[in-house]
Enzyme design. Structure first.
Site, PDB file in Angstrom:
ATOM      1  CG  HIS A  79      -2.161  -0.764   1.156  1.00  0.00           C
ATOM      2  ND1 HIS A  79      -3.447  -0.871   1.771  1.00  0.00           N
ATOM      3  CD2 HIS A  79      -2.271  -1.878   0.363  1.00  0.00           C
ATOM      4  CE1 HIS A  79      -4.090  -1.850   1.637  1.00  0.00           C
ATOM      5  NE2 HIS A  79      -3.647  -2.427   0.620  1.00  0.00           N
ATOM      6  CE1 TYR A  94      -5.210   4.279   8.629  1.00  0.00           C
ATOM      7  CE2 TYR A  94      -5.895   4.301  10.828  1.00  0.00           C
ATOM      8  CZ  TYR A  94      -5.039   4.133  10.078  1.00  0.00           C
ATOM      9  OH  TYR A  94      -4.178   3.036  10.238  1.00  0.00           O
ATOM     10  N   PRO A 125      -4.480   0.839  18.577  1.00  0.00           N
ATOM     11  CG  PRO A 125      -6.355  -0.470  17.937  1.00  0.00           C
ATOM     12  CD  PRO A 125      -5.524   0.132  19.062  1.00  0.00           C
ATOM     13  CE  LYS A 161       3.979   3.896  13.912  1.00  0.00           C
ATOM     14  NZ  LYS A 161       4.630   3.426  12.654  1.00  0.00           N
ATOM     15  CE1 TYR A 176      -0.071   3.043   8.103  1.00  0.00           C
ATOM     16  CE2 TYR A 176      -1.170   4.252   9.615  1.00  0.00           C
ATOM     17  CZ  TYR A 176      -1.207   3.194   8.635  1.00  0.00           C
ATOM     18  OH  TYR A 176      -2.075   2.164   8.678  1.00  0.00           O
TER      19      TYR A 176
HETATM   20  P1  FAS Z   1       1.107 -11.102  22.437  1.00  0.00           P
HETATM   21  O1  FAS Z   1       0.273 -10.496  23.305  1.00  0.00           O
HETATM   22  O2  FAS Z   1       0.681 -11.263  20.806  1.00  0.00           O
HETATM   23  O3  FAS Z   1       1.865 -12.282  22.725  1.00  0.00           O
HETATM   24  C1  FAS Z   1       2.320 -12.659  23.983  1.00  0.00           C
HETATM   25  C2  FAS Z   1       2.057 -14.378  23.971  1.00  0.00           C
HETATM   26  O4  FAS Z   1       2.617 -14.615  25.369  1.00  0.00           O
HETATM   27  C3  FAS Z   1       0.772 -14.863  23.944  1.00  0.00           C
HETATM   28  O5  FAS Z   1       0.706 -15.790  22.955  1.00  0.00           O
HETATM   29  C4  FAS Z   1       0.180 -15.292  25.465  1.00  0.00           C
HETATM   30  O6  FAS Z   1      -0.500 -16.619  25.119  1.00  0.00           O
HETATM   31  C5  FAS Z   1       1.653 -15.789  25.753  1.00  0.00           C
HETATM   32  N1  FAS Z   1       1.689 -15.732  27.388  1.00  0.00           N
HETATM   33  C6  FAS Z   1       1.020 -14.631  28.251  1.00  0.00           C
HETATM   34  N2  FAS Z   1       1.307 -15.169  29.632  1.00  0.00           N
HETATM   35  C7  FAS Z   1       2.156 -16.286  29.424  1.00  0.00           C
HETATM   36  C8  FAS Z   1       2.800 -17.034  30.353  1.00  0.00           C
HETATM   37  N3  FAS Z   1       2.515 -16.781  31.805  1.00  0.00           N
HETATM   38  N4  FAS Z   1       3.761 -17.989  29.948  1.00  0.00           N
HETATM   39  C9  FAS Z   1       4.003 -18.302  28.675  1.00  0.00           C
HETATM   40  N5  FAS Z   1       3.438 -17.483  27.740  1.00  0.00           N
HETATM   41  C10 FAS Z   1       2.266 -16.563  28.200  1.00  0.00           C
HETATM   42  N6  FAS Z   1      -1.779  -3.889  16.911  1.00  0.00           N
HETATM   43  C11 FAS Z   1      -1.824  -3.284  15.697  1.00  0.00           C
HETATM   44  O7  FAS Z   1      -0.840  -2.795  15.321  1.00  0.00           O
HETATM   45  N7  FAS Z   1      -3.100  -3.192  14.968  1.00  0.00           N
HETATM   46  C12 FAS Z   1      -4.159  -3.978  15.350  1.00  0.00           C
HETATM   47  O8  FAS Z   1      -5.376  -3.960  14.715  1.00  0.00           O
HETATM   48  C13 FAS Z   1      -4.271  -4.653  16.539  1.00  0.00           C
HETATM   49  N8  FAS Z   1      -5.372  -5.189  17.004  1.00  0.00           N
HETATM   50  C14 FAS Z   1      -5.321  -5.828  18.185  1.00  0.00           C
HETATM   51  C15 FAS Z   1      -6.374  -6.839  18.706  1.00  0.00           C
HETATM   52  C16 FAS Z   1      -6.216  -7.101  20.109  1.00  0.00           C
HETATM   53  C17 FAS Z   1      -7.650  -7.843  20.730  1.00  0.00           C
HETATM   54  C18 FAS Z   1      -5.074  -7.209  20.895  1.00  0.00           C
HETATM   55  C19 FAS Z   1      -5.093  -7.964  22.200  1.00  0.00           C
HETATM   56  C20 FAS Z   1      -4.054  -6.514  20.319  1.00  0.00           C
HETATM   57  C21 FAS Z   1      -4.068  -5.988  19.219  1.00  0.00           C
HETATM   58  N9  FAS Z   1      -2.854  -5.276  18.541  1.00  0.00           N
HETATM   59  C22 FAS Z   1      -2.894  -4.697  17.258  1.00  0.00           C
HETATM   60  C23 FAS Z   1      -1.619  -5.358  19.043  1.00  0.00           C
HETATM   61  C24 FAS Z   1      -1.131  -6.545  18.861  1.00  0.00           C
HETATM   62  O9  FAS Z   1      -0.961  -6.796  17.629  1.00  0.00           O
HETATM   63  C25 FAS Z   1       0.230  -6.612  19.670  1.00  0.00           C
HETATM   64  O10 FAS Z   1       0.955  -5.375  19.394  1.00  0.00           O
HETATM   65  C26 FAS Z   1       1.075  -7.877  19.495  1.00  0.00           C
HETATM   66  O11 FAS Z   1       0.422  -8.995  19.356  1.00  0.00           O
HETATM   67  C27 FAS Z   1       2.286  -7.939  20.096  1.00  0.00           C
HETATM   68  O12 FAS Z   1       2.955  -9.197  19.944  1.00  0.00           O
HETATM   69  P2  FAS Z   1       3.525  -9.722  21.184  1.00  0.00           P
HETATM   70  O13 FAS Z   1       4.433  -8.842  21.990  1.00  0.00           O
HETATM   71  O14 FAS Z   1       4.184 -10.961  20.851  1.00  0.00           O
HETATM   72  O15 FAS Z   1       2.379 -10.007  22.580  1.00  0.00           O
HETATM   73  C1  PHB Z   2      -6.014  -3.728  10.656  1.00  0.00           C
HETATM   74  O1  PHB Z   2      -5.824  -4.097   9.489  1.00  0.00           O
HETATM   75  O2  PHB Z   2      -6.266  -4.539  11.364  1.00  0.00           O
HETATM   76  C2  PHB Z   2      -5.453  -2.495  11.133  1.00  0.00           C
HETATM   77  C3  PHB Z   2      -5.092  -1.511  10.085  1.00  0.00           C
HETATM   78  C4  PHB Z   2      -4.574  -0.506  10.701  1.00  0.00           C
HETATM   79  C5  PHB Z   2      -4.697   0.153  11.793  1.00  0.00           C
HETATM   80  C6  PHB Z   2      -5.321  -0.704  13.018  1.00  0.00           C
HETATM   81  C7  PHB Z   2      -5.770  -2.075  12.544  1.00  0.00           C
HETATM   82  O3  PHB Z   2      -4.397   1.465  12.242  1.00  0.00           O
END
Ligand code: FAS
Ligand code: PHB
Length: 390
Positions: free
Chosen positions: A72, A201, A294, A298, A383
């Site tokens: 994109h 957005y 989000p 980032k 961004y």
């Molecule tokens: P994660 O949370 O992905 O991974 C951590 C891992 O540790 C998990 O698998 C968990 O099960 C494990 N864990 C926890 N406790 C533990 C323990 N005691 N022992 C062993 N393992 C354990 N970011 C965006 O940029 N755009 C988005 O649209 C977006 N949407 C999101 C939606 C949701 C519902 C959430 C919660 C986050 C979203 N995020 C988004 C942010 C997300 O993408 C995170 O930044 C990303 O998953 C970060 O990755 P990790 O740091 O690996 O954390």
């Molecule tokens: C997504 O595609 O999930 C998405 C993209 C941009 C954002 C947040 C989420 O800022």
């Protein structure tokens, strides 16, 4: 059991770190509480920054992103009656890639299968020990109920915002900053072709909306809802009506095409930073150290940037350099705060606010970043264009 680095958490941060360490010949054990199927099915981020793709190239995964993802050039910013495209390539010479986090996690899992990495899924009762010494260890109960201790040179806390690692840093006097927002995102996946070529957005009096996507046949959309919203309060029809209104149906004849919703959830919004991002031989990366709303896309990209800085430091530590890792936290936090600010700025600029004065400021910011090349370049740089190390 002994290894060189124990990685707690098999989300994108943990799996990518284990991959980069494995490529450097570092012995790694990864511990994950959930099942592999659960981790790989979690629907989260969708946008990869240019620098993230560069890191994935180093992990041997860049080509699959270019094959299966979509490049994109920029995004649309919109408010009632106006839609403007910001072209990041024209502004800062860098694009972004649409590629779902679920795919990143899945591809990392396949790479670990091929490398034979030791990943224990469905563990329980993970505890960190002696992180202030030179022989930290982690104890856990494996899925067969066997209690195990792993000794290592270092422990990487990649266990997200509710894992055991962050409190260990906080207990030693670590500082935390928290900002909560009085709204959440209601997100949907729908089996329908996107109604736009690049992300929209949208600021609207009814609330923010975002039109993203996952492929040519799957759309990903979000709309602002009050904090504490229960998903049952929103029928599919109500969701599509709100998205259509907020995304500007009617602007130059544009329409939002609805379709079958296959997943919907409510995501609370908050900013959180934990500093330092280490305690002795425990190093935090990803959501374990920081959470961003989000709106700036980032979260996942920050996790990748942490790991890109942490992997060489841990490799040097494992090789016997006791000073390695000393600068990790300071270097990582510079980018964390830059992205925390940008995510806060995008969030407060685009989400509906009850204060009329604030709404005027928001519209003025939107008019500025879409009419001033300097303003547009500032948004584009944050961004799409941040280097891994600031
Ligand atoms: P994660 O949370 O992905 O991974 C951590 C891992 O540790 C998990 O698998 C968990 O099960 C494990 N864990 C926890 N406790 C533990 C323990 N005691 N022992 C062993 N393992 C354990 N970011 C965006 O940029 N755009 C988005 O649209 C977006 N949407 C999101 C939606 C949701 C519902 C959430 C919660 C986050 C979203 N995020 C988004 C942010 C997300 O993408 C995170 O930044 C990303 O998953 C970060 O990755 P990790 O740091 O690996 O954390
Ligand atoms: C997504 O595609 O999930 C998405 C993209 C941009 C954002 C947040 C989420 O800022």
């Amino acid at each position: 059991m002994r290894t060189q680095v124990v990685v707690v958490g098999a989300g994108p941060a943990g799996l990518l770190l284990a991959r980069l360490l494995g490529q450097r010949g570092v012995d790694v054990v990864v511990l994950e509480t959930r099942s592999r199927e659960y981790v790989e099915a979690r629907i989260r981020a969708g946008i990869l920054e240019h620098s993230t793709l560069e890191v994935l190239d180093g992990a041997g995964l860049g080509d699959v992103v270019r094959r299966d993802g979509a490049e994109h050039r920029g995004v649309y910013l919109q408010w009632p009656g106006e839609r403007h495209h910001l072209d990041f390539v024209d502004l800062v010479g860098r694009s972004v890639w649409l590629y779902g986090q679920t795919e990143v996690t899945r591809q990392l899992g396949l790479a670990h299968d091929a490398a034979g990495t030791q990943i224990a899924y469905e563990v329980a009762d993970v505890e960190l020990h002696d992180v202030d010494g030179e022989r930290p260890s982690v104890t856990y109960t494996d899925r067969d109920g066997v209690r195990t201790r792993v000794e290592a040179v270092a422990v990487a806390g990649c266990d997200g915002s509710f894992g055991p690692s962050r409190p260990v840093v906080a207990d030693a006097g670590g500082e935390t900053w928290e900002r909560t927002y009085d709204y959440s995102w209601l997100g949907i996946l729908a089996d329908v072709a996107p109604s736009t070529d690049e992300l929209i957005y949208a600021w609207h009096d009814d609330g923010f909306a975002l039109h993203s996507m996952r492929s040519a046949s799957v759309s990903r959309l979000y709309l602002q809802v009050p904090a504490g919203t229960e998903i049952g309060q929103w029928s599919d029809d109500r969701i599509w009506d709100a998205l259509s209104t907020r995304l500007g149906a009617g602007i130059d004849g544009w329409q939002l095409t609805p379709g079958p919703i296959t997943e919907k959830s409510v995501l609370p919004m908050r900013s959180h930073v934990c500093a330092p991002m280490r305690r002795g031989r425990l190093f935090l990366a990803g959501d374990a150290a920081h959470i961003v709303p989000p709106t700036g896309a980032k979260g996942l990209n920050l996790a990748v940037a942490d790991v890109a800085l942490l992997a060489p430091a841990l490799a040097d530590l494992a090789a016997g350099d006791p000073a390695a890792g000393e600068r990790y936290s300071e270097r990582a936090l510079r980018r964390v705060w830059r992205c925390t600010h940008f995510s806060w700025w995008m969030t407060t600029m685009l989400h509906r606010d009850d204060d009329p004065f604030t709404r005027q400021l928001q519209l003025s910011q939107l008019q500025w970043v879409t009419s001033s090349r300097a303003g547009a370049a500032g948004l584009a740089e944050n961004y799409a264009g941040l280097p891994i190390s600031l």
